[in-house]
Scaffold this motif. Structure first.
Motif, PDB file in Angstrom:
ATOM      1  N   ALA A 173      27.055   6.847  44.578  1.00 55.13           N
ATOM      2  CA  ALA A 173      25.785   7.509  44.296  1.00 55.13           C
ATOM      3  C   ALA A 173      25.435   7.470  42.813  1.00 55.13           C
ATOM      4  CB  ALA A 173      25.850   8.953  44.758  1.00 55.13           C
ATOM      5  N   ASP A 174      24.174   7.728  42.534  1.00 54.61           N
ATOM      6  CA  ASP A 174      23.683   7.805  41.165  1.00 54.61           C
ATOM      7  C   ASP A 174      23.798   9.258  40.700  1.00 54.61           C
ATOM      8  OD1 ASP A 174      22.263   7.931  38.811  1.00 54.61           O
ATOM      9  OD2 ASP A 174      20.510   6.868  39.571  1.00 54.61           O
ATOM     10  N   PRO A 175      24.776   9.576  39.834  1.00 55.04           N
ATOM     11  CA  PRO A 175      24.977  10.974  39.441  1.00 55.04           C
ATOM     12  C   PRO A 175      23.799  11.579  38.673  1.00 55.04           C
ATOM     13  CG  PRO A 175      26.343   9.537  38.104  1.00 55.04           C
ATOM     14  CD  PRO A 175      25.720   8.677  39.167  1.00 55.04           C
ATOM     15  N   SER A 176      22.876  10.737  38.196  1.00 57.57           N
ATOM     16  CA  SER A 176      21.726  11.300  37.478  1.00 57.57           C
ATOM     17  C   SER A 176      20.785  12.044  38.419  1.00 57.57           C
ATOM     18  CB  SER A 176      20.965  10.198  36.725  1.00 57.57           C
ATOM     19  OG  SER A 176      20.265   9.364  37.628  1.00 57.57           O
ATOM     20  N   LEU A 177      21.005  11.954  39.740  1.00 61.22           N
ATOM     21  CA  LEU A 177      20.179  12.689  40.694  1.00 61.22           C
ATOM     22  C   LEU A 177      20.747  14.066  41.047  1.00 61.22           C
ATOM     23  CD1 LEU A 177      19.078   9.755  42.991  1.00 61.22           C
ATOM     24  CD2 LEU A 177      17.603  11.124  41.517  1.00 61.22           C
ATOM     25  N   LEU A 178      21.940  14.394  40.563  1.00 66.91           N
ATOM     26  CA  LEU A 178      22.495  15.726  40.845  1.00 66.91           C
ATOM     27  C   LEU A 178      21.573  16.845  40.370  1.00 66.91           C
ATOM     28  CD1 LEU A 178      24.735  17.578  41.923  1.00 66.91           C
ATOM     29  CD2 LEU A 178      25.789  17.424  39.667  1.00 66.91           C
ATOM     30  N   PRO A 179      20.989  16.774  39.161  1.00 69.22           N
ATOM     31  CA  PRO A 179      20.072  17.853  38.760  1.00 69.22           C
ATOM     32  C   PRO A 179      18.905  18.043  39.740  1.00 69.22           C
ATOM     33  CG  PRO A 179      20.737  16.609  36.842  1.00 69.22           C
ATOM     34  CD  PRO A 179      21.244  15.852  38.046  1.00 69.22           C
ATOM     35  N   SER A 180      18.471  16.981  40.397  1.00 67.71           N
ATOM     36  CA  SER A 180      17.412  17.113  41.393  1.00 67.71           C
ATOM     37  C   SER A 180      17.879  17.922  42.599  1.00 67.71           C
ATOM     38  CB  SER A 180      16.919  15.738  41.841  1.00 67.71           C
ATOM     39  OG  SER A 180      16.181  15.130  40.799  1.00 67.71           O
ATOM     40  N   CYS A 181      19.135  17.743  43.001  1.00 69.58           N
ATOM     41  CA  CYS A 181      19.675  18.566  44.096  1.00 69.58           C
ATOM     42  C   CYS A 181      19.718  20.032  43.688  1.00 69.58           C
ATOM     43  CB  CYS A 181      21.071  18.081  44.484  1.00 69.58           C
ATOM     44  SG  CYS A 181      21.089  16.482  45.330  1.00 69.58           S
ATOM     45  N   LEU A 182      20.052  20.283  42.439  1.00 67.78           N
ATOM     46  CA  LEU A 182      20.073  21.669  41.964  1.00 67.78           C
ATOM     47  C   LEU A 182      18.665  22.249  41.853  1.00 67.78           C
ATOM     48  CD1 LEU A 182      23.054  20.839  39.938  1.00 67.78           C
ATOM     49  CD2 LEU A 182      22.900  23.110  40.885  1.00 67.78           C
ATOM     50  N   HIS A 183      17.681  21.432  41.518  1.00 66.55           N
ATOM     51  CA  HIS A 183      16.297  21.917  41.509  1.00 66.55           C
ATOM     52  C   HIS A 183      15.891  22.332  42.923  1.00 66.55           C
ATOM     53  CE1 HIS A 183      11.877  21.801  41.389  1.00 66.55           C
ATOM     54  NE2 HIS A 183      12.046  22.216  40.133  1.00 66.55           N
ATOM     55  N   ALA A 184      16.236  21.522  43.916  1.00 69.74           N
ATOM     56  CA  ALA A 184      15.939  21.869  45.312  1.00 69.74           C
ATOM     57  C   ALA A 184      16.650  23.157  45.716  1.00 69.74           C
ATOM     58  CB  ALA A 184      16.345  20.720  46.236  1.00 69.74           C
ATOM     59  N   TRP A 185      17.861  23.340  45.234  1.00 66.72           N
ATOM     60  CA  TRP A 185      18.641  24.558  45.482  1.00 66.72           C
ATOM     61  C   TRP A 185      17.871  25.774  44.970  1.00 66.72           C
ATOM     62  CZ3 TRP A 185      23.079  25.543  48.081  1.00 66.72           C
ATOM     63  CH2 TRP A 185      23.856  26.632  47.730  1.00 66.72           C
ATOM     64  N   LEU A 186      17.291  25.653  43.769  1.00 66.80           N
ATOM     65  CA  LEU A 186      16.488  26.748  43.214  1.00 66.80           C
ATOM     66  C   LEU A 186      15.228  26.985  44.043  1.00 66.80           C
ATOM     67  CD1 LEU A 186      16.690  25.997  39.374  1.00 66.80           C
ATOM     68  CD2 LEU A 186      17.930  27.761  40.644  1.00 66.80           C
ATOM     69  N   VAL A 187      14.566  25.898  44.435  1.00 70.52           N
ATOM     70  CA  VAL A 187      13.349  26.007  45.243  1.00 70.52           C
ATOM     71  C   VAL A 187      13.649  26.710  46.570  1.00 70.52           C
ATOM     72  CG1 VAL A 187      11.653  24.635  46.544  1.00 70.52           C
ATOM     73  CG2 VAL A 187      12.151  24.076  44.164  1.00 70.52           C
ATOM     74  N   ALA A 188      14.851  26.500  47.097  1.00 72.57           N
ATOM     75  CA  ALA A 188      15.255  27.126  48.356  1.00 72.57           C
ATOM     76  C   ALA A 188      15.619  28.602  48.188  1.00 72.57           C
ATOM     77  CB  ALA A 188      16.419  26.355  48.970  1.00 72.57           C
ATOM     78  N   GLY A 189      15.463  29.118  46.965  1.00 70.81           N
ATOM     79  CA  GLY A 189      15.692  30.546  46.732  1.00 70.81           C
ATOM     80  C   GLY A 189      17.080  30.907  46.254  1.00 70.81           C
ATOM     81  N   ARG A 190      17.878  29.934  45.898  1.00 71.77           N
ATOM     82  CA  ARG A 190      19.227  30.206  45.406  1.00 71.77           C
ATOM     83  C   ARG A 190      19.217  30.187  43.881  1.00 71.77           C
ATOM     84  NH1 ARG A 190      22.422  29.062  50.115  1.00 71.77           N
ATOM     85  NH2 ARG A 190      24.119  30.170  49.130  1.00 71.77           N
ATOM     86  N   SER A 191      20.336  30.573  43.262  1.00 69.66           N
ATOM     87  CA  SER A 191      20.456  30.514  41.810  1.00 69.66           C
ATOM     88  C   SER A 191      21.488  29.460  41.428  1.00 69.66           C
ATOM     89  CB  SER A 191      20.873  31.878  41.241  1.00 69.66           C
ATOM     90  OG  SER A 191      22.252  32.100  41.451  1.00 69.66           O
ATOM     91  N   LEU A 192      21.435  29.015  40.168  1.00 73.85           N
ATOM     92  CA  LEU A 192      22.423  28.033  39.712  1.00 73.85           C
ATOM     93  C   LEU A 192      23.839  28.572  39.836  1.00 73.85           C
ATOM     94  CD1 LEU A 192      20.783  26.423  36.551  1.00 73.85           C
ATOM     95  CD2 LEU A 192      20.974  25.478  38.852  1.00 73.85           C
ATOM     96  N   ARG A 193      24.002  29.857  39.600  1.00 74.82           N
ATOM     97  CA  ARG A 193      25.348  30.444  39.687  1.00 74.82           C
ATOM     98  C   ARG A 193      25.893  30.421  41.105  1.00 74.82           C
ATOM     99  NH1 ARG A 193      23.414  34.479  35.562  1.00 74.82           N
ATOM    100  NH2 ARG A 193      24.389  33.734  33.645  1.00 74.82           N
ATOM    101  N   GLU A 194      25.002  30.299  42.102  1.00 76.49           N
ATOM    102  CA  GLU A 194      25.437  30.232  43.495  1.00 76.49           C
ATOM    103  C   GLU A 194      25.819  28.817  43.933  1.00 76.49           C
ATOM    104  OE1 GLU A 194      23.101  33.458  46.084  1.00 76.49           O
ATOM    105  OE2 GLU A 194      21.763  32.085  44.998  1.00 76.49           O
ATOM    106  N   TRP A 195      25.503  27.794  43.121  1.00 74.01           N
ATOM    107  CA  TRP A 195      25.859  26.424  43.479  1.00 74.01           C
ATOM    108  C   TRP A 195      27.374  26.361  43.625  1.00 74.01           C
ATOM    109  CZ3 TRP A 195      23.564  22.297  45.344  1.00 74.01           C
ATOM    110  CH2 TRP A 195      24.155  21.040  45.215  1.00 74.01           C
TER     111      TRP A 195
END
Length: 165
Positions: free
Chosen positions: A134-156
């Motif tokens: 995989a392209d690791p530069s897309l990990l921040p995009s997964c975390l953005h989706a995590w935030l959009v889904a109502g979660r926090s970065l600390r919950e990742w």
């Protein structure tokens, strides 16, 4: 560099998949960390802060992402600069140096985002739940989706609190 990224839940609800025109990235979550939403969770604009000189793109990006790897201390300093200069971004991400790491998050990521502007580190270790090619530069995009889904970065599930000071 700028790109439009789509993040979706795979047919297996414990996998998030980020994709853009030329790359993809998947991350496995535990059943307890699933994102219970429709297939497409998030669509957003990612802008490389180290390559882009267009202020309007930087100001409207959902994800501001560096392409130059930094030490943890350097990355935390860079995150503070980015979130101060571009308060409307959803998430800021800076790649970390690591053993044999180059740019693009090969050593992991330092990230800041969410309503509380949490700052976390997501290192890449030997037991990473990521697709090998995989392209690791897309990990921040997964975390953005995590935030959009109502979660926090600390919950990742793979995040660690960033050192203070």
């Amino acid at each position: 560099m700028k790109r439009f990224v789509v993040v979706e839940a795979s047919p297996f609800p414990d996998v998030l998949r980020a994709r853009c025109a030329d790359a993809s990235f998947s991350v496995r979550l535990s059943p307890a960390d699933r994102v219970h939403r429709a297939s497409v969770i998030d669509e957003h604009l990612v802008v490389d802060v180290d390559a882009c000189r267009d202020g309007s793109l930087l100001d409207c990006a959902d994800v501001l992402q560096g392409s130059r790897a930094h030490s943890v201390a350097g990355a935390l300093h860079r995150l503070a600069e980015l979130t101060s200069a571009h308060p409307a971004c959803g998430i800021a991400a800076v790649p970390l140096t690591g053993a044999g790491a180059g740019a693009g998050g090969a050593g992991g990521w330092a990230l800041a985002g969410g309503s509380d502007r949490s700052v976390v580190l997501v290192p890449h270790g030997p037991c990473r739940p990521y697709q090998a090619a995989a392209d690791p530069s897309l990990l921040p995009s997964c975390l953005h989706a995590w935030l959009v889904a109502g979660r926090s970065l600390r919950e990742w599930p793979y995040a660690h609190d960033a050192p203070s000071g």
